[in-house]
Structure formats: structure tokens, C-alpha cells
Write an enzyme that holds these catalytic residues in place. Structure first.
Site, PDB file in Angstrom:
ATOM      1  N   GLU A  94       7.633  -6.314  -5.480  1.00  0.00           N
ATOM      2  CA  GLU A  94       7.447  -5.267  -4.486  1.00  0.00           C
ATOM      3  C   GLU A  94       8.015  -5.885  -2.926  1.00  0.00           C
ATOM      4  O   GLU A  94       8.761  -5.224  -2.480  1.00  0.00           O
ATOM      5  CB  GLU A  94       5.862  -4.885  -4.185  1.00  0.00           C
ATOM      6  CG  GLU A  94       5.691  -4.160  -3.138  1.00  0.00           C
ATOM      7  CD  GLU A  94       4.242  -3.640  -2.804  1.00  0.00           C
ATOM      8  OE1 GLU A  94       3.549  -4.582  -2.798  1.00  0.00           O
ATOM      9  OE2 GLU A  94       4.044  -2.522  -2.714  1.00  0.00           O
ATOM     10  N   THR A 149      -5.277  -1.561  -0.926  1.00  0.00           N
ATOM     11  CA  THR A 149      -6.094  -1.900   0.427  1.00  0.00           C
ATOM     12  C   THR A 149      -7.369  -1.003   0.551  1.00  0.00           C
ATOM     13  O   THR A 149      -7.204   0.382   0.193  1.00  0.00           O
ATOM     14  CB  THR A 149      -4.825  -1.225   1.501  1.00  0.00           C
ATOM     15  OG1 THR A 149      -3.713  -2.114   1.367  1.00  0.00           O
ATOM     16  CG2 THR A 149      -5.381  -1.796   2.902  1.00  0.00           C
ATOM     17  N   GLY A 180      -3.397   1.251  -5.849  1.00  0.00           N
ATOM     18  CA  GLY A 180      -4.482   1.385  -4.828  1.00  0.00           C
ATOM     19  C   GLY A 180      -4.997   0.036  -4.644  1.00  0.00           C
ATOM     20  O   GLY A 180      -5.893  -0.642  -5.763  1.00  0.00           O
ATOM     21  N   THR A 226      -6.430  -6.904   5.011  1.00  0.00           N
ATOM     22  CA  THR A 226      -5.381  -7.926   4.345  1.00  0.00           C
ATOM     23  C   THR A 226      -6.500  -8.910   3.316  1.00  0.00           C
ATOM     24  O   THR A 226      -5.999  -9.612   2.351  1.00  0.00           O
ATOM     25  CB  THR A 226      -4.723  -8.657   5.178  1.00  0.00           C
ATOM     26  OG1 THR A 226      -3.959  -7.861   6.042  1.00  0.00           O
ATOM     27  CG2 THR A 226      -3.438  -9.396   4.453  1.00  0.00           C
TER      28      THR A 226
HETATM   29  C1  LIG Z   1       2.472   3.849   5.650  1.00  0.00           C
HETATM   30  C2  LIG Z   1       1.638   2.689   4.818  1.00  0.00           C
HETATM   31  C3  LIG Z   1       1.734   2.825   3.503  1.00  0.00           C
HETATM   32  C4  LIG Z   1       0.848   1.968   2.806  1.00  0.00           C
HETATM   33  N1  LIG Z   1       1.109   1.933   1.325  1.00  0.00           N
HETATM   34  C5  LIG Z   1       0.019   1.039   0.554  1.00  0.00           C
HETATM   35  C6  LIG Z   1      -0.257   1.654  -0.851  1.00  0.00           C
HETATM   36  O1  LIG Z   1       0.584   2.256  -1.362  1.00  0.00           O
HETATM   37  N2  LIG Z   1      -0.942   0.663  -1.331  1.00  0.00           N
HETATM   38  C7  LIG Z   1      -1.857  -0.038  -0.734  1.00  0.00           C
HETATM   39  O2  LIG Z   1      -2.659  -0.721  -1.284  1.00  0.00           O
HETATM   40  N3  LIG Z   1      -1.655  -0.298   0.447  1.00  0.00           N
HETATM   41  C8  LIG Z   1      -0.850   0.355   1.289  1.00  0.00           C
HETATM   42  N4  LIG Z   1      -0.592  -0.111   2.712  1.00  0.00           N
HETATM   43  C9  LIG Z   1      -1.517  -0.977   3.271  1.00  0.00           C
HETATM   44  C10 LIG Z   1      -0.859  -2.088   3.792  1.00  0.00           C
HETATM   45  O3  LIG Z   1      -0.403  -2.897   2.567  1.00  0.00           O
HETATM   46  C11 LIG Z   1      -1.535  -2.908   4.635  1.00  0.00           C
HETATM   47  O4  LIG Z   1      -1.649  -1.918   5.920  1.00  0.00           O
HETATM   48  C12 LIG Z   1      -1.051  -4.268   5.357  1.00  0.00           C
HETATM   49  O5  LIG Z   1      -1.150  -5.093   4.239  1.00  0.00           O
HETATM   50  C13 LIG Z   1      -1.871  -4.595   6.442  1.00  0.00           C
HETATM   51  O6  LIG Z   1      -3.150  -4.503   6.209  1.00  0.00           O
HETATM   52  P1  LIG Z   1      -4.178  -3.924   7.302  1.00  0.00           P
HETATM   53  O7  LIG Z   1      -3.582  -2.623   7.595  1.00  0.00           O
HETATM   54  O8  LIG Z   1      -5.434  -3.645   6.585  1.00  0.00           O
HETATM   55  O9  LIG Z   1      -4.100  -4.805   8.420  1.00  0.00           O
HETATM   56  P2  LIG Z   1      -5.313  -5.997   8.805  1.00  0.00           P
HETATM   57  O10 LIG Z   1      -5.511  -6.795   7.655  1.00  0.00           O
HETATM   58  O11 LIG Z   1      -6.593  -5.272   9.459  1.00  0.00           O
HETATM   59  O12 LIG Z   1      -4.497  -6.792  10.220  1.00  0.00           O
HETATM   60  C14 LIG Z   1      -4.196  -6.284  11.207  1.00  0.00           C
HETATM   61  C15 LIG Z   1      -3.250  -7.131  11.911  1.00  0.00           C
HETATM   62  O13 LIG Z   1      -4.127  -8.529  12.059  1.00  0.00           O
HETATM   63  C16 LIG Z   1      -3.176  -9.298  11.532  1.00  0.00           C
HETATM   64  N5  LIG Z   1      -3.985 -10.525  10.854  1.00  0.00           N
HETATM   65  C17 LIG Z   1      -5.209 -10.078  10.219  1.00  0.00           C
HETATM   66  N6  LIG Z   1      -5.744 -11.669   9.766  1.00  0.00           N
HETATM   67  C18 LIG Z   1      -4.904 -12.518  10.417  1.00  0.00           C
HETATM   68  C19 LIG Z   1      -4.960 -13.771  10.531  1.00  0.00           C
HETATM   69  N7  LIG Z   1      -6.072 -14.609   9.739  1.00  0.00           N
HETATM   70  N8  LIG Z   1      -4.270 -14.543  11.201  1.00  0.00           N
HETATM   71  C20 LIG Z   1      -3.078 -13.659  11.946  1.00  0.00           C
HETATM   72  N9  LIG Z   1      -3.086 -12.498  12.036  1.00  0.00           N
HETATM   73  C21 LIG Z   1      -3.808 -12.021  11.274  1.00  0.00           C
HETATM   74  C22 LIG Z   1      -2.252  -8.882  10.471  1.00  0.00           C
HETATM   75  O14 LIG Z   1      -1.009  -9.517  10.366  1.00  0.00           O
HETATM   76  C23 LIG Z   1      -1.897  -7.514  11.119  1.00  0.00           C
HETATM   77  O15 LIG Z   1      -0.719  -7.535  12.264  1.00  0.00           O
HETATM   78  C24 LIG Z   1       0.286   0.848   3.422  1.00  0.00           C
HETATM   79  C25 LIG Z   1       0.330   0.942   4.759  1.00  0.00           C
HETATM   80  C26 LIG Z   1       0.897   1.732   5.616  1.00  0.00           C
HETATM   81  C27 LIG Z   1       0.742   1.940   6.985  1.00  0.00           C
END
Ligand SMILES: Cc1cc2nc3c(=O)[nH]c(=O)nc-3n(C[C@H](O)[C@H](O)[C@H](O)COP(=O)(O)OP(=O)(O)OC[C@H]3O[C@@H](n4cnc5c(N)ncnc54)[C@H](O)[C@@H]3O)c2cc1C
Length: 383
Positions: free
Chosen positions: A241, A121, A119, A127
């Protein structure tokens, strides 16, 4: 090219043959968890390859684990339902107390305890992990946890979760990455006792969920390592991972290339096999070139990890190259199959949806490029 761990690959492929496309199609339709597949893999010992022998695992390195996951994906199966059982325990192994290791690792190795949930995100921080808000307040011999997580996969199918929380507010910490801690949450006692799990239906069958913590009590003895140092412990685990998920992409890529090559040899249109047309043949060949190159980077990253060398950059690069190669191969495979690429019974549309995830999770491509740009090439930081 000779492949590493041929015995493991052969045994995994044999096991996977018992779980054909029809098995995955039925689960995918209803978004149900592949319990039987996960149990079979656990019983065969494939999910405990990274656990040292003294704790009941096989004590192999990451190279062996990549072979397991690559073969699962190459066979058309999906390791996403259980891959975390392999590496999430690394946080306990590297940073846990002797008591925590003795309590958890043998039970994780045998499958008696499922550690499938990780856990990190959160909906508001995304991110930018240092801005996560889930907070654990210490009260005597307990932490009281409040907050929310999103996209936490397999939470409904796990007995334990490794959870990253804040124990000092960001503003009060010396550095933004200080003041975070890692807790082991026992999901069995937590559920409906401070923890609520809400499944999220997505474009693939990934058992992902949203978690809500409302005064969840976690015993202080479940803290891993030192309070406030949790971010570092989580980062340590992320390299494993990323390399393992890159291996899944290599397996997906090979699946698509195998399927496309076979189909292009057999399917005749205009009186000849479609694979005789270079417009069909070259994209298949290109996919093979790209997957083969990415595979070398995965092997390199795994070898560095196993040698105990810093491999953050290589782990990131292997994940990026492999996820892009598998996505190119997926698109090529649909195109090669024409209309049949869209038919559920061919498994291609399912694998196409599944492999798309890996350009976003566990880390998105832009964040990898940003790491390479700033940490490797010394370009100015954008955040
Ligand atoms: C099916 C699925 C399973 C998952 N399983 C897990 C899990 O088990 N545990 C867990 O903790 N998380 C999990 N995740 C979360 C996953 O790790 C995140 O979705 C991923 O790291 C992206 O984060 P975000 O969705 O918050 O995107 P955001 O951080 O909101 O970013 C959105 C987009 O903007 C881009 N972006 C953001 N900031 C910048 C920047 N400064 N410069 C350029 N581009 C940028 C990103 O590259 C991305 O393309 C899962 C996600 C999915 C969809």
C-alpha cells in the site's frame, strides 16, 4: 530517464485522456464516486495486475502496479477511488485458504466483486493499532462483531471489506500485537444488518466513511489465516500500500511540474515569460529534482517487494519522500499560476487538496520517522 513499463504507461495515459479535468471537477463539487472511471480501469484489466494469472489477473509485480497508479495521477486523474482493489486482495492471496482464493480472487480480478474497503483505523486508537477495540466474539460457526471504525474509504462502493478486529482482549494477549484477526466482511449482506455506514465529507473527494458494527454476524469461514495472527497479515499488506501510494505521489508531482513548466513558458508578465525569472524557474527545477529522487526510492522499494525481500523501511521511506516531494510541487504549482492556481477549472487546487492527504494517510510522516529512528538507527523508543 527511461521509464519502466512504457506500454502500460502509454495505455493508462490513453485511457485517462477520456476522463479530463471537467469530469473530476464535477465529481469533486458533489463529492461523488468516479464509477465510470473505475469501471473502465477494471475492464481494461489495470486493477488486477497483481492477481496471479491462474486467478484471472495479469500476474505482474508491484513495479507494474506503480506504473499504472503513477500514470493515473500524472494525467490529473485520481487512483484513490480504486487503488485498494489492487492490493487489498494480497491478504487473501498470501494468507487465505485455497477455497477462499478460488471463491474471491477470480471475481475480484474480473471486477464482479469489488474489494475496495480496508478497515483498520478506529477513532480512539488512531495510529496505535494494537489498541483497536472492535471485537469479534466467536459463537459456534459465527463471529459476532461489535465496534466502530473511522476513515474507511470506499465502503459504500465495495462488495467486500478486509476487516481487522480483536478476538482476544489486549490485556489477555501474550503480546499487544497478538489476539487480532482478519475477517472478510460481505458488505452486501452486512449493510443494515449489523453494519451502518456514515459518509464523512472531507476536503477532498475520497468517499471515506465511518462504520458502526452492532452484533454483525460474520461466518467463521471468512476468517483469513489463523485467529489471533491478523496484525502480521495486515502489516504484510501495508508495504504494498505504501509503495503504491508513493507512486501516486510521484504521478502528482509530475502533473504539477508539467503544468507549472508549461504555464511558466507561456504566461507573460513585464514583457517576458514568467519562467525566465529564476524566482519562478528554480522552484520548478527543485520540484523536478525532488520528485526524481523520490521516484528512485519508490522503484527500489518496489523491486525489493517483487524480489520477496523485507522492504518495510524502504516502503516507508519512499512514501515519506514522495508525499513531501508532491506537496512541495503542489505548492510551487499554485505559486507559479498566481491567481489561476485557485481557479477550479485549472485542476491545480483540486490536485493540491488531493496530494496533501498522503502525508497523513495511510501512515503519517512522524510515524515513519519514528520507525527509521528506532528500527533503523537504534535510537531510544518513544512509545
Ligand atoms: C481521507 C482519508 C482516508 C483514509 N482511508 C482509510 C482506510 O481506507 N482504511 C483505514 O483503516 N484508515 C484510513 N485512513 C486513516 C489513516 O490511515 C489515518 O488517519 C492515519 O494513519 C493517521 O492516523 P490518525 O488519523 O488516527 O492520527 P493519530 O494517530 O491520532 O495521530 C495524529 C497526529 O499525531 C502524530 N503522532 C501520533 N503519535 C505520535 C508519536 N508517538 N510521535 C510523534 N507523532 C505522533 C501523527 O503522526 C499525526 O500527525 C484514512 C484517513 C483519511 C484522512
Amino acid at each position: 530517464m527511461t521509464q519502466s513499463f512504457p506500454e502500460i504507461r502509454e495505455a493508462v495515459a490513453k485511457l485517462c485522456a477520456g476522463f479530463p479535468g471537467s469530469y473530476w471537477q464535477a465529481l469533486d463539487r458533489d463529492r461523488t464516486y468516479p464509477t465510470e472511471f473505475v469501471t473502465t480501469l477494471t475492464q481494461a484489466g489495470f486493477l488486477s495486475v497483481l492477481i496471479p494469472e491462474e486467478y484471472g489477473g495479469s500476474g505482474l509485480g508491484l513495479g507494474a502496479a506503480t506504473a499504472v497508479l503513477e500514470e493515473i495521477h500524472r494525467s490529473g486523474c485520481n487512483g484513490g477511488a480504486c487503488h485498494a482493489q489492487m492490493y487489498t486482495m494480497g491478504t487473501i492471496l498470501r494468507h487465505g485458504t485455497p477455497e477462499q482464493k478460488a471463491k474471491y480472487l477470480p471475481a475480484i480480478a474480473s471486477g464482479e466483486l469489488r474489494l475496495q474497503a480496508f478497515g483498520v483505523t478506529e477513532p480512539t486508537s488512531g495510529t496505535d493499532t494494537t489498541r483497536l477495540r472492535t471485537f469479534a466474539r466467536r459463537e459456534g460457526d459465527k463471529y459476532i462483531v461489535n465496534g466502530q471504525k473511522i476513515w474507511i474509504s470506499r465502503a459504500e462502493h465495495s462488495d467486500l471489506m478486509v476487516l481487522l478486529v480483536r478476538t482476544t482482549p489486549r490485556e489477555e494477549a501474550a503480546k499487544s500485537s497478538d489476539g487480532m484477526s482478519v475477517l472478510i466482511v460481505d458488505m452486501r449482506s452486512a449493510l443494515n444488518n449489523g453494519l451502518t455506514i456514515r459518509p464523512i465529507r472531507t476536503m477532498l473527494n475520497h468517499a471515506t466513511t465511518e462504520l458502526f458494527f452492532d452484533n454483525l454476524e460474520v461466518p467463521v469461514e471468512n476468517l483469513i489465516g489463523q485467529e489471533g495472527k491478523g496484525f502480521k497479515y495486515i502489516l504484510d499488506g501495508m508495504n504494498a500500500e505504501r509503495i503504491l501510494i508513493a507512486a501516486e505521489c510521484i504521478g502528482d508531482g509530475k502533473f504539477f511540474i508539467d503544468r507549472a513548466s508549461n504555464y511558466a513558458k507561456e504566461r507573460e508578465v513585464f514583457g517576458r515569460p514568467i519562467g525566465q525569472n529564476q524566482g519562478i524557474q528554480f522552484p520548478i527545477a527543485r520540484a523536478h529534482v525532488q520528485v526524481s529522487a523520490a521516484s528512485l526510492m519508490v522503484d527500489k522499494a518496489a523491486a525489493m517487494f517483487d524480489a520477496g525481500e523485507p522492504c518495510g523501511t524502504e516502503a516507508n521511506m519512499s512514501k515519506m519522500l514522495a508525499s513531501e516531494a508532491s506537496w512541495y510541487a503542489a505548492d510551487m504549482c499554485v505559486q507559479t499560476h498566481g491567481g489561476f492556481g485557485f481557479a477550479e477549472e485549472y485542476d491545480i487546487e483540486r490536485k493540491f487538496r488531493e496530494t496533501r492527504l498522503y502525508q497523513v494517510a495511510p501512515i503519517s510522516t512522524n510515524l515513519i520517522l519514528s520507525h527509521v529512528g528506532t528500527h533503523v538507527l537504534g535510537l531510544p523508543k518513544s512509545f
